[in-house]
Design a protein around this motif. Structure first.
Motif, PDB file in Angstrom:
ATOM      1  N   PHE A 104       0.819  -1.213   0.000  1.00 45.01           N
ATOM      2  CA  PHE A 104       0.000   0.000   0.000  1.00 45.01           C
ATOM      3  C   PHE A 104       0.853   1.263   0.000  1.00 45.01           C
ATOM      4  O   PHE A 104       0.348   2.360  -0.222  1.00 45.01           O
ATOM      5  CB  PHE A 104      -0.925   0.018   1.222  1.00 45.01           C
ATOM      6  N   TRP A 105       2.135   1.127   0.286  1.00 46.14           N
ATOM      7  CA  TRP A 105       2.999   2.295   0.381  1.00 46.14           C
ATOM      8  C   TRP A 105       3.596   2.695  -0.958  1.00 46.14           C
ATOM      9  O   TRP A 105       4.045   3.832  -1.124  1.00 46.14           O
ATOM     10  CB  TRP A 105       4.155   2.031   1.353  1.00 46.14           C
ATOM     11  N   LYS A 106       3.618   1.768  -1.901  1.00 42.98           N
ATOM     12  CA  LYS A 106       4.274   2.024  -3.185  1.00 42.98           C
ATOM     13  C   LYS A 106       3.591   3.173  -3.918  1.00 42.98           C
ATOM     14  O   LYS A 106       2.376   3.308  -3.893  1.00 42.98           O
ATOM     15  CB  LYS A 106       4.260   0.769  -4.046  1.00 42.98           C
ATOM     16  N   LEU A 150      15.341  -4.617  14.182  1.00 37.69           N
ATOM     17  CA  LEU A 150      15.108  -5.553  13.079  1.00 37.69           C
ATOM     18  C   LEU A 150      14.030  -5.025  12.131  1.00 37.69           C
ATOM     19  O   LEU A 150      14.196  -5.023  10.906  1.00 37.69           O
ATOM     20  CB  LEU A 150      14.691  -6.913  13.638  1.00 37.69           C
ATOM     21  N   VAL A 151      12.925  -4.555  12.702  1.00 37.45           N
ATOM     22  CA  VAL A 151      11.827  -4.056  11.874  1.00 37.45           C
ATOM     23  C   VAL A 151      12.218  -2.777  11.155  1.00 37.45           C
ATOM     24  O   VAL A 151      11.915  -2.604   9.958  1.00 37.45           O
ATOM     25  CB  VAL A 151      10.560  -3.861  12.732  1.00 37.45           C
ATOM     26  N   LEU A 152      12.908  -1.875  11.836  1.00 39.55           N
ATOM     27  CA  LEU A 152      13.327  -0.639  11.169  1.00 39.55           C
ATOM     28  C   LEU A 152      14.285  -0.925  10.022  1.00 39.55           C
ATOM     29  O   LEU A 152      14.239  -0.255   8.976  1.00 39.55           O
ATOM     30  CB  LEU A 152      13.975   0.317  12.169  1.00 39.55           C
ATOM     31  N   TYR A 153      15.151  -1.924  10.188  1.00 42.42           N
ATOM     32  CA  TYR A 153      16.025  -2.306   9.078  1.00 42.42           C
ATOM     33  C   TYR A 153      15.202  -2.806   7.890  1.00 42.42           C
ATOM     34  O   TYR A 153      15.521  -2.520   6.726  1.00 42.42           O
ATOM     35  CB  TYR A 153      17.023  -3.387   9.508  1.00 42.42           C
ATOM     36  N   GLN A 154      14.135  -3.540   8.168  1.00 39.98           N
ATOM     37  CA  GLN A 154      13.266  -3.998   7.082  1.00 39.98           C
ATOM     38  C   GLN A 154      12.625  -2.817   6.362  1.00 39.98           C
ATOM     39  O   GLN A 154      12.506  -2.805   5.133  1.00 39.98           O
ATOM     40  CB  GLN A 154      12.190  -4.932   7.633  1.00 39.98           C
ATOM     41  N   VAL A 155      12.208  -1.818   7.117  1.00 42.16           N
ATOM     42  CA  VAL A 155      11.617  -0.623   6.508  1.00 42.16           C
ATOM     43  C   VAL A 155      12.655   0.101   5.647  1.00 42.16           C
ATOM     44  O   VAL A 155      12.367   0.513   4.513  1.00 42.16           O
ATOM     45  CB  VAL A 155      11.062   0.321   7.595  1.00 42.16           C
ATOM     46  N   VAL A 156      13.866   0.244   6.165  1.00 39.12           N
ATOM     47  CA  VAL A 156      14.926   0.914   5.413  1.00 39.12           C
ATOM     48  C   VAL A 156      15.236   0.161   4.127  1.00 39.12           C
ATOM     49  O   VAL A 156      15.395   0.763   3.048  1.00 39.12           O
ATOM     50  CB  VAL A 156      16.187   1.068   6.283  1.00 39.12           C
ATOM     51  N   ARG A 157      15.307  -1.171   4.213  1.00 37.46           N
ATOM     52  CA  ARG A 157      15.572  -1.940   2.995  1.00 37.46           C
ATOM     53  C   ARG A 157      14.450  -1.739   1.980  1.00 37.46           C
ATOM     54  O   ARG A 157      14.701  -1.630   0.771  1.00 37.46           O
ATOM     55  CB  ARG A 157      15.697  -3.439   3.332  1.00 37.46           C
ATOM     56  N   TRP A 158      13.213  -1.692   2.466  1.00 41.74           N
ATOM     57  CA  TRP A 158      12.088  -1.459   1.549  1.00 41.74           C
ATOM     58  C   TRP A 158      12.212  -0.089   0.897  1.00 41.74           C
ATOM     59  O   TRP A 158      12.012   0.058  -0.314  1.00 41.74           O
ATOM     60  CB  TRP A 158      10.760  -1.572   2.303  1.00 41.74           C
ATOM     61  N   VAL A 159      12.532   0.919   1.683  1.00 40.03           N
ATOM     62  CA  VAL A 159      12.689   2.271   1.149  1.00 40.03           C
ATOM     63  C   VAL A 159      13.782   2.296   0.090  1.00 40.03           C
ATOM     64  O   VAL A 159      13.611   2.895  -0.988  1.00 40.03           O
ATOM     65  CB  VAL A 159      13.010   3.256   2.299  1.00 40.03           C
ATOM     66  N   GLU A 160      14.892   1.639   0.372  1.00 36.10           N
ATOM     67  CA  GLU A 160      16.002   1.648  -0.578  1.00 36.10           C
ATOM     68  C   GLU A 160      15.633   1.001  -1.906  1.00 36.10           C
ATOM     69  O   GLU A 160      16.130   1.399  -2.964  1.00 36.10           O
ATOM     70  CB  GLU A 160      17.208   0.929   0.037  1.00 36.10           C
ATOM     71  N   HIS A 161      14.749   0.014  -1.868  1.00 34.23           N
ATOM     72  CA  HIS A 161      14.382  -0.701  -3.095  1.00 34.23           C
ATOM     73  C   HIS A 161      13.153  -0.121  -3.793  1.00 34.23           C
ATOM     74  O   HIS A 161      12.886  -0.462  -4.952  1.00 34.23           O
ATOM     75  CB  HIS A 161      14.128  -2.181  -2.780  1.00 34.23           C
ATOM     76  N   ASN A 162      12.413   0.738  -3.134  1.00 27.72           N
ATOM     77  CA  ASN A 162      11.136   1.175  -3.691  1.00 27.72           C
ATOM     78  C   ASN A 162      10.949   2.680  -3.786  1.00 27.72           C
ATOM     79  O   ASN A 162       9.950   3.129  -4.368  1.00 27.72           O
ATOM     80  CB  ASN A 162       9.976   0.600  -2.860  1.00 27.72           C
ATOM     81  N   ASP A 164      12.435   6.355  -5.052  1.00 30.56           N
ATOM     82  CA  ASP A 164      13.384   7.112  -5.857  1.00 30.56           C
ATOM     83  C   ASP A 164      13.555   8.485  -5.224  1.00 30.56           C
ATOM     84  O   ASP A 164      12.626   9.300  -5.252  1.00 30.56           O
ATOM     85  CB  ASP A 164      12.859   7.253  -7.291  1.00 30.56           C
ATOM     86  N   PRO A 165      14.720   8.763  -4.637  1.00 33.76           N
ATOM     87  CA  PRO A 165      14.887  10.036  -3.937  1.00 33.76           C
ATOM     88  C   PRO A 165      14.800  11.256  -4.847  1.00 33.76           C
ATOM     89  O   PRO A 165      14.665  12.376  -4.356  1.00 33.76           O
ATOM     90  CB  PRO A 165      16.284   9.907  -3.295  1.00 33.76           C
ATOM     91  N   LYS A 166      14.843  11.052  -6.158  1.00 30.48           N
ATOM     92  CA  LYS A 166      14.688  12.175  -7.078  1.00 30.48           C
ATOM     93  C   LYS A 166      13.233  12.634  -7.146  1.00 30.48           C
ATOM     94  O   LYS A 166      12.954  13.788  -7.501  1.00 30.48           O
ATOM     95  CB  LYS A 166      15.176  11.784  -8.470  1.00 30.48           C
ATOM     96  N   ASN A 167      12.314  11.722  -6.844  1.00 26.49           N
ATOM     97  CA  ASN A 167      10.893  12.029  -6.982  1.00 26.49           C
ATOM     98  C   ASN A 167      10.111  11.939  -5.681  1.00 26.49           C
ATOM     99  O   ASN A 167       8.942  12.337  -5.640  1.00 26.49           O
ATOM    100  CB  ASN A 167      10.243  11.068  -7.995  1.00 26.49           C
ATOM    101  N   SER A 168      10.717  11.392  -4.630  1.00 28.88           N
ATOM    102  CA  SER A 168       9.982  11.127  -3.398  1.00 28.88           C
ATOM    103  C   SER A 168      10.795  11.536  -2.182  1.00 28.88           C
ATOM    104  O   SER A 168      12.028  11.603  -2.239  1.00 28.88           O
ATOM    105  CB  SER A 168       9.609   9.648  -3.305  1.00 28.88           C
ATOM    106  N   ARG A 169      10.092  11.773  -1.069  1.00 27.03           N
ATOM    107  CA  ARG A 169      10.730  12.119   0.193  1.00 27.03           C
ATOM    108  C   ARG A 169      10.221  11.162   1.269  1.00 27.03           C
ATOM    109  O   ARG A 169       9.058  10.762   1.259  1.00 27.03           O
ATOM    110  CB  ARG A 169      10.388  13.553   0.599  1.00 27.03           C
ATOM    111  N   VAL A 229      18.890   5.805   1.055  1.00 29.15           N
ATOM    112  CA  VAL A 229      17.923   6.830   0.652  1.00 29.15           C
ATOM    113  C   VAL A 229      17.718   7.750   1.857  1.00 29.15           C
ATOM    114  O   VAL A 229      17.422   7.269   2.956  1.00 29.15           O
ATOM    115  CB  VAL A 229      16.586   6.194   0.231  1.00 29.15           C
ATOM    116  N   PRO A 230      17.890   9.050   1.693  1.00 33.41           N
ATOM    117  CA  PRO A 230      17.767   9.959   2.846  1.00 33.41           C
ATOM    118  C   PRO A 230      16.409   9.841   3.535  1.00 33.41           C
ATOM    119  O   PRO A 230      15.368   9.816   2.878  1.00 33.41           O
ATOM    120  CB  PRO A 230      17.948  11.348   2.218  1.00 33.41           C
ATOM    121  N   VAL A 231      16.430   9.751   4.858  1.00 37.67           N
ATOM    122  CA  VAL A 231      15.215   9.738   5.668  1.00 37.67           C
ATOM    123  C   VAL A 231      15.289  10.931   6.621  1.00 37.67           C
ATOM    124  O   VAL A 231      16.159  10.986   7.486  1.00 37.67           O
ATOM    125  CB  VAL A 231      15.071   8.428   6.462  1.00 37.67           C
TER     126      VAL A 231
END
Length: 301
Positions: A104-106, A150-162, A164-169, A229-231
């Motif tokens: 749902f986040w994509k 552990l869960v925050l690392y999963q979120v970070v990995r998702w952010v990195e793969h999904n 695009d820092p050029k278009n999203s924040r 990806v910057p957070v």
């Protein structure tokens, strides 16, 4: 600071975009606060709101923009994602994958995560390892901080793969403090005291206390700092710790009417976790607004 919150400017900056809050009821409070701050700048016929299951959507039609909230209090999938049937002692969190929620986040252009309150129910958390759909298999018990990591690392990995820092924040809002024990800010005279009947913020003289678990805050900083990806971190913790006066107290709608015994002692059911609207979450949104649209001024935050 160069300017204050401008609803029209924010809506214009959100034109054609999807903004999504993901997290718990404190995050939902911030989401509702933002809608309140924006809706007066939109004609009545040009806005709508709907809620289906875990997703709530506010539409600003003239701007082709949506501001949404997705309920995921611990970000990862759990066996209690429906909070109405939650039993604390039976909580199990899936360590990976995150597909149930993250699908749902994509596509969101602005993501605002939070997760803290629901990790504070004890020192241990049950984690389901692996991808098996059977929530009764391979369950391990972990310290809350390590499970959170552990869960925050999963979120970070998702952010990195999904994302695009050029278009999203991407942003993460830090811990929202509670005020359930007045001894924590130096009131040792009121037995069983909490935020009830507090009418002013905690003073500087009282402000050496902290109700937030600092180990959790350190985990947040360490994990988010490693993201490719910057957070952006919206740090609301310390400024909110002063506001013992700003909770919903006895005005929150409860599952059941207070008993006569509770009504005789309002402290016994005072809500010292959630915040009044308008109130503290409006300030959180002003900080988010600055970080989103005026990032060069972060040093003043």
């Amino acid at each position: 600071m160069c300017c204050s919150f401008n609803a029209t400017l924010m809506l214009e900056m959100l034109r054609g975009k999807r903004m999504l809050f993901v997290g718990d009821q404190l995050n939902r409070g911030q989401y509702l606060s933002l809608i309140c701050m924006l809706h007066r700048a939109i004609p009545d016929g040009a806005k709508s709101f709907e809620s289906v299951d875990s997703l709530s959507i506010f539409r600003a039609k003239n701007y082709d923009a949506t501001i949404e909230f997705y309920w995921a209090p611990m970000l990862a999938e759990t066996n209690f994602d429906n909070a109405v049937v939650d039993r604390v002692e039976d909580r199990v969190i899936r360590g990976a994958p995150m597909d149930k929620h993250s699908r749902f986040w994509k596509g969101a252009h602005i993501l605002v995560f939070n997760s803290y309150l629901w990790w504070m129910t004890g020192q241990k958390i049950q984690i389901l390892r692996g991808a098996d759909n059977d929530m009764s298999k391979d369950i391990v018990e972990m310290d809350a901080e390590e499970a959170y990591r552990l869960v925050l690392y999963q979120v970070v990995r998702w952010v990195e793969h999904n994302v695009d820092p050029k278009n999203s924040r991407v942003f993460f809002v830090t811990a929202s403090p509670t005020h359930t024990d007045s001894r924590e800010w130096g009131d040792n005279e009121t037995e069983g005291g909490n935020c009830y009947d507090r009418t002013s913020p905690i003073s500087e003289a009282e402000a050496s206390y902290s109700t937030s678990r600092r180990a959790m805050l350190r985990v947040t900083g360490e994990v988010l700092a490693e993201s490719r990806v910057p957070v952006g971190v919206v740090n609301v913790t310390r400024l909110s710790e002063y506001r013992a006066d700003a909770h919903t107290k006895t005005y929150k709608k409860l599952w059941a009417e207070p008993t006569p015994e509770q009504r005789a002692d309002p402290r016994s059911y005072a809500d010292c976790t959630h915040w009044c609207l308008p109130g503290v979450p409006d300030t959180w949104n002003e900080l988010l607004y600055w970080k989103l649209f005026f990032p060069a001024n972060d040093q003043v935050l």
